[in-house]
Structure formats: structure tokens, C-alpha cells
Design a protein around this motif. Structure first.
Motif, PDB file in Angstrom:
ATOM      1  N   UNK A 117     -34.572  36.981   5.157  1.00 54.64           N
ATOM      2  CA  UNK A 117     -35.203  38.043   4.366  1.00 54.64           C
ATOM      3  C   UNK A 117     -34.866  37.886   2.888  1.00 54.64           C
ATOM      4  N   UNK A 118     -33.605  37.572   2.600  1.00 53.31           N
ATOM      5  CA  UNK A 118     -33.193  37.416   1.201  1.00 53.31           C
ATOM      6  C   UNK A 118     -33.849  36.205   0.557  1.00 53.31           C
ATOM      7  N   UNK A 119     -34.015  35.115   1.304  1.00 50.41           N
ATOM      8  CA  UNK A 119     -34.686  33.924   0.768  1.00 50.41           C
ATOM      9  C   UNK A 119     -36.152  34.228   0.469  1.00 50.41           C
ATOM     10  N   UNK A 120     -36.797  34.984   1.354  1.00 52.31           N
ATOM     11  CA  UNK A 120     -38.201  35.361   1.136  1.00 52.31           C
ATOM     12  C   UNK A 120     -38.318  36.245  -0.099  1.00 52.31           C
ATOM     13  N   UNK A 121     -37.424  37.210  -0.243  1.00 55.43           N
ATOM     14  CA  UNK A 121     -37.435  38.095  -1.402  1.00 55.43           C
ATOM     15  C   UNK A 121     -37.231  37.305  -2.693  1.00 55.43           C
ATOM     16  N   UNK A 122     -36.319  36.350  -2.676  1.00 64.22           N
ATOM     17  CA  UNK A 122     -36.072  35.526  -3.851  1.00 64.22           C
ATOM     18  C   UNK A 122     -37.316  34.726  -4.213  1.00 64.22           C
ATOM     19  N   UNK A 123     -37.984  34.146  -3.221  1.00 69.36           N
ATOM     20  CA  UNK A 123     -39.208  33.378  -3.477  1.00 69.36           C
ATOM     21  C   UNK A 123     -40.301  34.281  -4.030  1.00 69.36           C
ATOM     22  N   UNK A 124     -40.466  35.481  -3.469  1.00 67.54           N
ATOM     23  CA  UNK A 124     -41.468  36.419  -3.974  1.00 67.54           C
ATOM     24  C   UNK A 124     -41.152  36.832  -5.411  1.00 67.54           C
ATOM     25  N   UNK A 125     -39.877  36.991  -5.727  1.00 61.53           N
ATOM     26  CA  UNK A 125     -39.472  37.331  -7.088  1.00 61.53           C
ATOM     27  C   UNK A 125     -39.802  36.197  -8.045  1.00 61.53           C
ATOM     28  N   UNK A 126     -39.537  34.963  -7.627  1.00 57.90           N
ATOM     29  CA  UNK A 126     -39.881  33.802  -8.473  1.00 57.90           C
ATOM     30  C   UNK A 126     -41.377  33.746  -8.739  1.00 57.90           C
ATOM     31  N   UNK A 127     -42.186  33.985  -7.703  1.00 57.80           N
ATOM     32  CA  UNK A 127     -43.640  33.981  -7.865  1.00 57.80           C
ATOM     33  C   UNK A 127     -44.082  35.099  -8.810  1.00 57.80           C
ATOM     34  N   UNK A 128     -43.476  36.273  -8.673  1.00 55.53           N
ATOM     35  CA  UNK A 128     -43.821  37.392  -9.547  1.00 55.53           C
ATOM     36  C   UNK A 128     -43.475  37.075 -11.000  1.00 55.53           C
ATOM     37  N   UNK A 129     -42.333  36.456 -11.224  1.00 49.69           N
ATOM     38  CA  UNK A 129     -41.946  36.099 -12.590  1.00 49.69           C
ATOM     39  C   UNK A 129     -42.901  35.065 -13.183  1.00 49.69           C
ATOM     40  N   UNK A 130     -43.401  34.168 -12.359  1.00 43.36           N
ATOM     41  CA  UNK A 130     -44.391  33.192 -12.815  1.00 43.36           C
ATOM     42  C   UNK A 130     -45.651  33.916 -13.267  1.00 43.36           C
ATOM     43  N   UNK A 131     -46.074  34.927 -12.497  1.00 43.25           N
ATOM     44  CA  UNK A 131     -47.245  35.719 -12.888  1.00 43.25           C
ATOM     45  C   UNK A 131     -47.000  36.448 -14.203  1.00 43.25           C
ATOM     46  N   UNK A 132     -45.829  37.030 -14.352  1.00 38.86           N
ATOM     47  CA  UNK A 132     -45.502  37.755 -15.591  1.00 38.86           C
ATOM     48  C   UNK A 132     -45.533  36.791 -16.769  1.00 38.86           C
ATOM     49  N   UNK A 133     -44.910  35.633 -16.622  1.00 43.65           N
ATOM     50  CA  UNK A 133     -44.879  34.653 -17.707  1.00 43.65           C
ATOM     51  C   UNK A 133     -46.278  34.173 -18.079  1.00 43.65           C
ATOM     52  N   UNK A 134     -47.198  34.145 -17.101  1.00 47.51           N
ATOM     53  CA  UNK A 134     -48.570  33.697 -17.348  1.00 47.51           C
ATOM     54  C   UNK A 134     -49.463  34.840 -17.818  1.00 47.51           C
TER      55      UNK A 134
END
Length: 88
Positions: free
Chosen positions: A44-61
Motif C-alpha cells: 500500500x505504501x509503495x502504491x501511495x508513493x508511486x501515485x504521489x510521484x505521478x501527481x507531482x509530475x502532473x503539478x510540474x507539467x
């Protein structure tokens, strides 16, 4: 079913034996249950971390929706003019 061996210190073994006795379960059952819970939590924590990374990519873009638009949408819920969710 596969088998493995584990080394544990005397204090941990005593705690395991006491818990097994109290719960009327085998030590193997407790170890399996605890390990299953631990690995599920890690997944669960690994999935949350991956989702957070994807969200940050969206924010940066710049792929974000403004907070005011979201609040307007939320405030319309359950009203006669319920709005469509905001989009990018």
C-alpha cells in the motif's frame, strides 16, 4: 506450502510463544499472519508513493485544477444546479 527458517533473538521468541499460547494459535500461524500484514502495508505504501510521484509530475507539467474551481463544484453538490467536475 514452502518452508523457511528464521533466526530470532530469545526475547522475540518468548514474546512469540506467549502470543501463540494466548491466542491459541501456532507460532507459524502468527508469523504468517504478521508477515502477510507487513507485506500488505508495504505494498500500500509503495502504491501511495508511486501515485504521489505521478501527481507531482502532473503539478510540474501544469496539469492542475484550481482550488476555487474545485470548491465551486463541491459547493454545488446536492443542489439543483449541480456542476460538472472541473477539468484541465
Amino acid at each position: 506450502m514452502a518452508m523457511t527458517s528464521v533466526r530470532m533473538n530469545d526475547e522475540l521468541m518468548a514474546r512469540l510463544e506467549a502470543a501463540a499460547k494466548k491466542m491459541r494459535r501456532s507460532k507459524a500461524w502468527l508469523i504468517n499472519d504478521a508477515l502477510d500484514e507487513y507485506l500488505a502495508k508495504e505494498e500500500r505504501e509503495a502504491k501511495l508513493l508511486e501515485e504521489t510521484r505521478l501527481a507531482l509530475t502532473d503539478v510540474e507539467a501544469g496539469r492542475v485544477v484550481g482550488g476555487e474551481e474545485v470548491m465551486d463544484w463541491l459547493e454545488s453538490w446536492g443542489t439543483e444546479d449541480e456542476k460538472e467536475p472541473p477539468s484541465l
